[in-house]
Structure formats: C-alpha cells, structure tokens
Design a protein around this motif. Structure first.
Motif, PDB file in Angstrom:
ATOM      1  N   GLY A 380       6.695 -34.233  -3.767  1.00 22.57           N
ATOM      2  CA  GLY A 380       6.798 -32.882  -4.329  1.00 22.57           C
ATOM      3  C   GLY A 380       6.480 -32.879  -5.817  1.00 22.57           C
ATOM      4  N   TYR A 381       7.009 -33.887  -6.524  1.00 24.08           N
ATOM      5  CA  TYR A 381       6.727 -34.019  -7.954  1.00 24.08           C
ATOM      6  C   TYR A 381       5.242 -34.270  -8.185  1.00 24.08           C
ATOM      7  N   ALA A 382       4.653 -35.168  -7.386  1.00 21.11           N
ATOM      8  CA  ALA A 382       3.234 -35.494  -7.547  1.00 21.11           C
ATOM      9  C   ALA A 382       2.359 -34.266  -7.304  1.00 21.11           C
ATOM     10  N   TRP A 383       2.637 -33.501  -6.247  1.00 18.84           N
ATOM     11  CA  TRP A 383       1.845 -32.308  -5.963  1.00 18.84           C
ATOM     12  C   TRP A 383       1.963 -31.276  -7.084  1.00 18.84           C
ATOM     13  N   ASP A 384       3.169 -31.063  -7.579  1.00 18.23           N
ATOM     14  CA  ASP A 384       3.352 -30.082  -8.664  1.00 18.23           C
ATOM     15  C   ASP A 384       2.574 -30.476  -9.909  1.00 18.23           C
ATOM     16  N   ARG A 385       2.555 -31.778 -10.214  1.00 13.17           N
ATOM     17  CA  ARG A 385       1.826 -32.223 -11.403  1.00 13.17           C
ATOM     18  C   ARG A 385       0.311 -32.109 -11.201  1.00 13.17           C
ATOM     19  N   VAL A 386      -0.165 -32.307  -9.970  1.00 17.43           N
ATOM     20  CA  VAL A 386      -1.598 -32.134  -9.711  1.00 17.43           C
ATOM     21  C   VAL A 386      -1.979 -30.660  -9.863  1.00 17.43           C
ATOM     22  N   VAL A 387      -1.119 -29.759  -9.370  1.00 19.15           N
ATOM     23  CA  VAL A 387      -1.364 -28.318  -9.578  1.00 19.15           C
ATOM     24  C   VAL A 387      -1.477 -28.030 -11.074  1.00 19.15           C
ATOM     25  N   ASP A 388      -0.569 -28.591 -11.873  1.00 17.74           N
ATOM     26  CA  ASP A 388      -0.623 -28.399 -13.327  1.00 17.74           C
ATOM     27  C   ASP A 388      -1.966 -28.857 -13.893  1.00 17.74           C
ATOM     28  N   PHE A 389      -2.398 -30.043 -13.485  1.00 20.74           N
ATOM     29  CA  PHE A 389      -3.610 -30.610 -14.078  1.00 20.74           C
ATOM     30  C   PHE A 389      -4.852 -29.811 -13.681  1.00 20.74           C
ATOM     31  N   ILE A 390      -4.931 -29.384 -12.421  1.00 16.65           N
ATOM     32  CA  ILE A 390      -6.076 -28.573 -12.004  1.00 16.65           C
ATOM     33  C   ILE A 390      -6.070 -27.245 -12.749  1.00 16.65           C
ATOM     34  N   LYS A 391      -4.910 -26.621 -12.857  1.00 19.38           N
ATOM     35  CA  LYS A 391      -4.808 -25.336 -13.555  1.00 19.38           C
ATOM     36  C   LYS A 391      -5.214 -25.460 -15.017  1.00 19.38           C
ATOM     37  N   LEU A 392      -4.936 -26.600 -15.630  1.00 14.83           N
ATOM     38  CA  LEU A 392      -5.285 -26.826 -17.032  1.00 14.83           C
ATOM     39  C   LEU A 392      -6.748 -26.502 -17.306  1.00 14.83           C
ATOM     40  N   HIS A 393      -7.648 -26.908 -16.404  1.00 14.84           N
ATOM     41  CA  HIS A 393      -9.084 -26.716 -16.615  1.00 14.84           C
ATOM     42  C   HIS A 393      -9.451 -25.243 -16.747  1.00 14.84           C
ATOM     43  N   TYR A 394      -8.702 -24.397 -16.059  1.00 10.78           N
ATOM     44  CA  TYR A 394      -9.002 -22.965 -16.067  1.00 10.78           C
ATOM     45  C   TYR A 394      -8.297 -22.222 -17.206  1.00 10.78           C
ATOM     46  N   CYS A 395      -7.019 -22.528 -17.392  1.00 12.90           N
ATOM     47  CA  CYS A 395      -6.233 -21.662 -18.272  1.00 12.90           C
ATOM     48  C   CYS A 395      -6.504 -21.901 -19.750  1.00 12.90           C
ATOM     49  N   GLU A 440       3.250 -39.454 -12.133  1.00 10.20           N
ATOM     50  CA  GLU A 440       2.248 -38.533 -12.668  1.00 10.20           C
ATOM     51  C   GLU A 440       0.898 -39.020 -12.145  1.00 10.20           C
ATOM     52  N   VAL A 441       0.321 -38.303 -11.215  1.00 11.35           N
ATOM     53  CA  VAL A 441      -0.943 -38.736 -10.641  1.00 11.35           C
ATOM     54  C   VAL A 441      -2.048 -38.676 -11.694  1.00 11.35           C
ATOM     55  N   PHE A 442      -2.005 -37.662 -12.533  1.00 11.13           N
ATOM     56  CA  PHE A 442      -2.872 -37.582 -13.712  1.00 11.13           C
ATOM     57  C   PHE A 442      -1.958 -37.630 -14.936  1.00 11.13           C
ATOM     58  N   ASP A 443      -2.298 -38.488 -15.906  1.00 17.31           N
ATOM     59  CA  ASP A 443      -1.375 -38.618 -17.029  1.00 17.31           C
ATOM     60  C   ASP A 443      -2.090 -38.494 -18.368  1.00 17.31           C
ATOM     61  N   TYR A 444      -1.567 -39.193 -19.350  1.00 13.33           N
ATOM     62  CA  TYR A 444      -1.959 -39.070 -20.753  1.00 13.33           C
ATOM     63  C   TYR A 444      -3.476 -39.092 -20.959  1.00 13.33           C
ATOM     64  N   ASP A 445      -4.146 -40.125 -20.466  1.00 14.91           N
ATOM     65  CA  ASP A 445      -5.588 -40.264 -20.684  1.00 14.91           C
ATOM     66  C   ASP A 445      -6.355 -39.086 -20.098  1.00 14.91           C
ATOM     67  N   ASN A 446      -5.987 -38.688 -18.880  1.00 12.42           N
ATOM     68  CA  ASN A 446      -6.688 -37.596 -18.210  1.00 12.42           C
ATOM     69  C   ASN A 446      -6.552 -36.289 -18.994  1.00 12.42           C
ATOM     70  N   TYR A 447      -5.338 -36.021 -19.443  1.00 14.58           N
ATOM     71  CA  TYR A 447      -5.115 -34.781 -20.194  1.00 14.58           C
ATOM     72  C   TYR A 447      -5.883 -34.771 -21.509  1.00 14.58           C
ATOM     73  N   LEU A 448      -5.948 -35.905 -22.188  1.00 14.23           N
ATOM     74  CA  LEU A 448      -6.680 -35.940 -23.458  1.00 14.23           C
ATOM     75  C   LEU A 448      -8.135 -35.549 -23.271  1.00 14.23           C
ATOM     76  N   TYR A 449      -8.780 -36.108 -22.267  1.00 12.91           N
ATOM     77  CA  TYR A 449     -10.200 -35.817 -22.053  1.00 12.91           C
ATOM     78  C   TYR A 449     -10.446 -34.341 -21.760  1.00 12.91           C
ATOM     79  N   VAL A 450      -9.549 -33.717 -20.985  1.00 12.13           N
ATOM     80  CA  VAL A 450      -9.753 -32.311 -20.648  1.00 12.13           C
ATOM     81  C   VAL A 450      -9.354 -31.409 -21.818  1.00 12.13           C
ATOM     82  N   LEU A 451      -8.191 -31.648 -22.404  1.00 13.53           N
ATOM     83  CA  LEU A 451      -7.750 -30.823 -23.535  1.00 13.53           C
ATOM     84  C   LEU A 451      -8.787 -30.783 -24.648  1.00 13.53           C
ATOM     85  N   TYR A 452      -9.213 -31.961 -25.087  1.00 10.87           N
ATOM     86  CA  TYR A 452     -10.078 -31.994 -26.262  1.00 10.87           C
ATOM     87  C   TYR A 452     -11.552 -31.939 -25.891  1.00 10.87           C
TER      88      TYR A 452
END
Length: 507
Positions: A380-395, A440-452
């Motif tokens: 459940g935690y893993a799925w919720d975090r994947v939803v967060d990461f996919i949504k990041l690309h759009y929002c 966290e299926v996607f973590d620090y490194d993944n978020y950095l590449y998408v955020l910046y």
C-alpha cells in the motif's frame, strides 16, 4: 503451504513463478504450478523496465546474452521527456532526461551549484555524463563488459510476449514449475472465505493451499471471487486510455538508448525502439480528448506512416486493490492494480511484490495473518508513493495550453503526501533523508531528475565560495568524462549486433 498455484501467465505470472521457484528449489515438499489459459492472450505492451530487473534476471540464472537475443532487447538508460513544459517559455521540443545513473555517481552532489549557477544548462547534462551518452545514441557498455554489468546504469526495452516465453522456459527447466494450460471457469470458496479450489474446463477441480492471482484486469480471484474492493486513483491520475501500435523499423535505423515520452495536449506518447520495430502508445484522458482526436493525433505523430498499421485501444482502470493479500490469495501484476505506464511502473511493481512475497512466504495458516498485514502495509505504501511520483510529472509542469494540464495542476488532484514534499522543496532542495523508507520505489535520485529537469523553483541556499570553486571543477570533470565515454562506448545498435553475433562475457 505445500501446494502453490499461480493463475495466469504473461510477464506477471512468470516473474512470480520464477521468484517462488527459486525460493523453493530443492524443497521436495513444496510444489509450484502455473495455470495459463490457452485462449487468452496477454496484454503484451509492458516493454520498458527499470535497472533492478538486471538483478532479478541474474538471480534467476538467465544469461543476459540469451535474454538479449531471444527477446528483441535494446538497452534503456533513461526516459527522455519531450514537451512536458511550456513551449513558449522553453521552446518547441523542450526535453529533459530521467537518467538511470545517480546524479552523484561521478562527483559530489552538484544540485546546489546548478541551482545557483548552472540553469543555463540542463540539470542532467551538468550532473551526469550519461546525458551525453544518451544524446549520442551510445550503449551503456562494450562487448567485453561482463553480463549484467555496465559502464553506465541501464535497464531494457523488450518484446513482452517473448519475455514471458523466456521466463516460462526458465521456470520450467530450472525450477521445476508445473505448467498447465487450462481455462479457469469458476472459483470455490471455503466456509472461512478463503479459496478452496479452482474449477477448470479441461481438468475439472484443482485444489491448492495458496493462490496467486495474475489474471490481469479480469482479477478473477481477488476481484471477482474474493470481492476485494478497488481503490480508484483517477482523480489524481487523469489519463485513462491508450492507443497502441507496432511500427516496423529497418535494420540500419538508429536505436535510441532510452524511452521517448512526448507530451501532448491531453496526455503523452511512449516510443520504445526494439531491434526490429517501435512500440508506440498514445496515452490520453478521454475526458479531455475524444477517441477520434486521439487517433488523428497518433497519425500525425507517425508522420502519415500509419497505413497498414493496426491500432489497439486499451482502456485503463487506474488504481489498485484495497488489499493485495486477502486470506490465502495474493494478487500481482494488473490483477493487483494499474497505473499509467509512465516510468515503467507495471513490471517494476510486479517484480518488487513477487520478490517481497517469496522472501518471506508463509509456511502455515498461522503465519498468514501476520504476513498478510505486513505485505498489505508495504505494498500500500509502495503504490501510494508511485502515484505521487507519476503525479509529479504533471502537477509541476508549467503547461497551460489545455484543460488537461490545468486540471492536473489543481490542488484537489494532488495527493497530500506529494503536496507536503513539494512545499518543503520550494524552500530546500531534496535530501536523501526525505525518503526515509526503503520501500520508496522511486526515491531521491528519481525526484531530482524530474524536479529540476522540469525546472522546479527552489529557494537558493547559500553556497560558500570554496564549495562553488570545487563544484565548478567537478562540473568540468563530468564534461571530460562524457567526452571520453563518447569515444569509448560503441553505438547502441552496433553493440546489439555484436552481442547477437559473439555474446557477452559470462559473469
């Protein structure tokens, strides 16, 4: 738990069978059976993976050379996101790479330096030589590099149907998985509500102790028999349909060593190059674009070369089961849930869940309650975090050219957990400590590449002059490494051809 059955084949079923087969190899008391319908074809469009699949395939004893030869495999070092930002501000065909090498692999973290002084450059280009390798169509390794090792991080693109066949062969030959072709007609429950037996058209009644539901969107066991509710995520992730097509290519065509994800006014397009074809999928929200518009847009993307090609429409029910393990049944793959294929989440979550299940499998009914709670909490935690990461690309996109992009930026469509992180990252750049769970299926490194990569606005921190000078030196060093690798690494298709002819070194 002596008799285990996996219901359904495809990538999910055969990944699960290999994980369990490896777990119980040599244990004469436990049998693993996979029942596959001879009449139902798998979806067969999950053609992208993430780097952890290398560890999985190696652990199954599958030769990387055989895998590449048998499954039309190409190397994937990144996802290249095209037009995910405003064209007026960032230009037509603006892009960024989500690379598979960590941004601090070749130096200390240069994020503070990039935020302060480097924004004339692309974030990934300044932090990793892999950006340049991707843009020059370089392979991540050479023919003399041992199997499953690379000079740069990588995963694969693959033919999903051939991949399932290779996994099947491996499971049967190496792990003695019993493979049965039969159609399950209905599921019998016991008086405690657990699964008691499967009734099949060809073989009658079959009884097992533990059941894995890999029956895809049908979710024959978890959904239909056990009535596990479905948690809808369509209010957060708005795309819900896809048109898919296979486009033949020539033997001399360049093969990009990355997935291309090109945004359009109501979604995005995946473009995955295998050795002999491209797999293309037009992903969209049918609340923001009609099916006819989607077809016309896909025709345009293919530059009028769509004659003779067959489009398949795939509806997407976006979300997941409320429980992933219920009684004596675990759901995996599309039976567990589905999120749009951005970032190759389907095979990733299936592999993660199957490995996690096999690692601590119940030996008795008494152990099942504790393990069921643990599995459901983690997944459940893993799925919720994947939803967060996919949504990041759009929002965080600054596109405002259509209702789809504006709806994605509305606060009510952003999960609270993601919103809290984004608020923090407006003030401070992400730290590894922000990702406190190993699940966290996607973590620090993944978020950095998408955020910046998408130029998220973070308040600039103070950077001492000594750190500035050191960071500048390291950025120049990364440029030099990139130039050296571009000379050293072979062209992507060139390496694939050599592997087919000579093979890679055994590990």
């Amino acid at each position: 738990m002596k008799k285990i059955v996996v219901v359904g084949g495809g990538t999910a079923g055969w990944l699960a069978a290999n994980h369990l087969g490896k777990k119980f190899k040599g244990n004469g008391e436990v049998t693993v059976t996979l029942i596959e319908s001879p009449d139902i074809a798998p979806i067969g469009v999950g053609e992208g993976t993430v780097p952890n699949i290398r560890k999985t395939l190696s652990s199954f004893g599958i030769s990387e050379t055989e895998f590449i030869r048998e499954c039309d495999v190409t190397f994937k070092q990144s996802i290249k996101f095209v037009n995910w930002m405003d064209k007026q501000k960032h230009g037509n065909d603006n892009f960024f790479h989500h690379l598979f090498d960590a941004p601090d692999k070749f130096s200390e973290d240069l994020t503070p330096y990039w935020l302060k002084h480097g924004q004339a450059n692309r974030y990934a280009d300044m932090l990793s030589p892999q950006h340049s390798a991707c843009e020059h169509n370089k392979a991540p390794k050479s023919i003399t590099t041992p199997e499953y090792e690379g000079m740069l991080g990588y995963a694969y693109h693959l033919n999903a149907a051939k991949f399932a066949h290779l996994l099947c062969k491996n499971a049967v030959e190496k792990f003695a998985i019993e493979h049965i072709k039969a159609n399950v007609t209905n599921v019998e429950l016991s008086n405690t509500g657990s699964i008691a037996a499967l009734n099949t058209k060809e073989l009658g009644k079959l009884e097992f102790d533990f059941y894995l539901d890999c029956t895809g969107f049908e979710s024959l066991l978890s959904g239909k028999a056990l009535n596990v509710p479905f948690v809808d995520k369509s209010k957060e992730l708005l795309v819900n349909s896809a048109l898919v097509v296979q486009v033949p290519t020539e033997e001399t065509d360049e093969i990009p060593p990355y997935t291309v994800a090109t945004a359009h006014q109501a979604g995005w397009i995946w473009d995955i190059a295998l050795t002999n074809r491209r797999g293309v999928g037009f992903v969209y929200s049918d609340n923001h674009m009609s099916d006819d518009e989607a077809k016309a847009k896909l025709d345009h993307y293919l530059k009028g070369n769509s004659s003779g090609l067959t489009y398949r429409k795939l509806p997407m029910k976006v979300g997941h089961r409320e429980k992933f393990w219920h009684k004596n049944c675990v759901s995996l793959g599309l039976a567990q849930g589905f999120l749009e294929p951005l970032e190759a989440t389907s095979i990733l979550l299936t592999d993660f869940a199957a490995s996690f299940l096999a690692d601590r499998f119940p030996e008795s009914n008494e152990q099942m309650i504790l393990l069921e709670q643990r599995f459901n909490h983690v997944m459940g935690y893993a799925w919720d975090r994947v939803v967060d990461f996919i949504k990041l690309h759009y929002c965080i996109s600054d596109r405002t050219d259509s209702k789809f992009w504006m709806d994605n930026q509305k606060e009510e469509t952003i999960p609270g957990s993601l919103k809290a992180r984004l608020d923090l990252w407006q003030q401070f750049s992400p730290q590894k400590e922000d990702f406190f769970s190993k699940f966290e299926v996607f973590d620090y490194d993944n978020y950095l590449y998408v955020l910046y990569g998408m130029r998220y606005k973070t308040q600039l921190a103070y950077l001492p002059s000594s750190d500035h000078d050191k960071a500048k030196e390291q950025a120049e060093r990364i440029k030099a490494i990139a130039a050296q690798l571009n000379l050293q690494l072979p062209n992507h298709r060139e390496l694939i051809n050599k592997i087919k002819k000579y093979g890679l070194q055994d590990v």
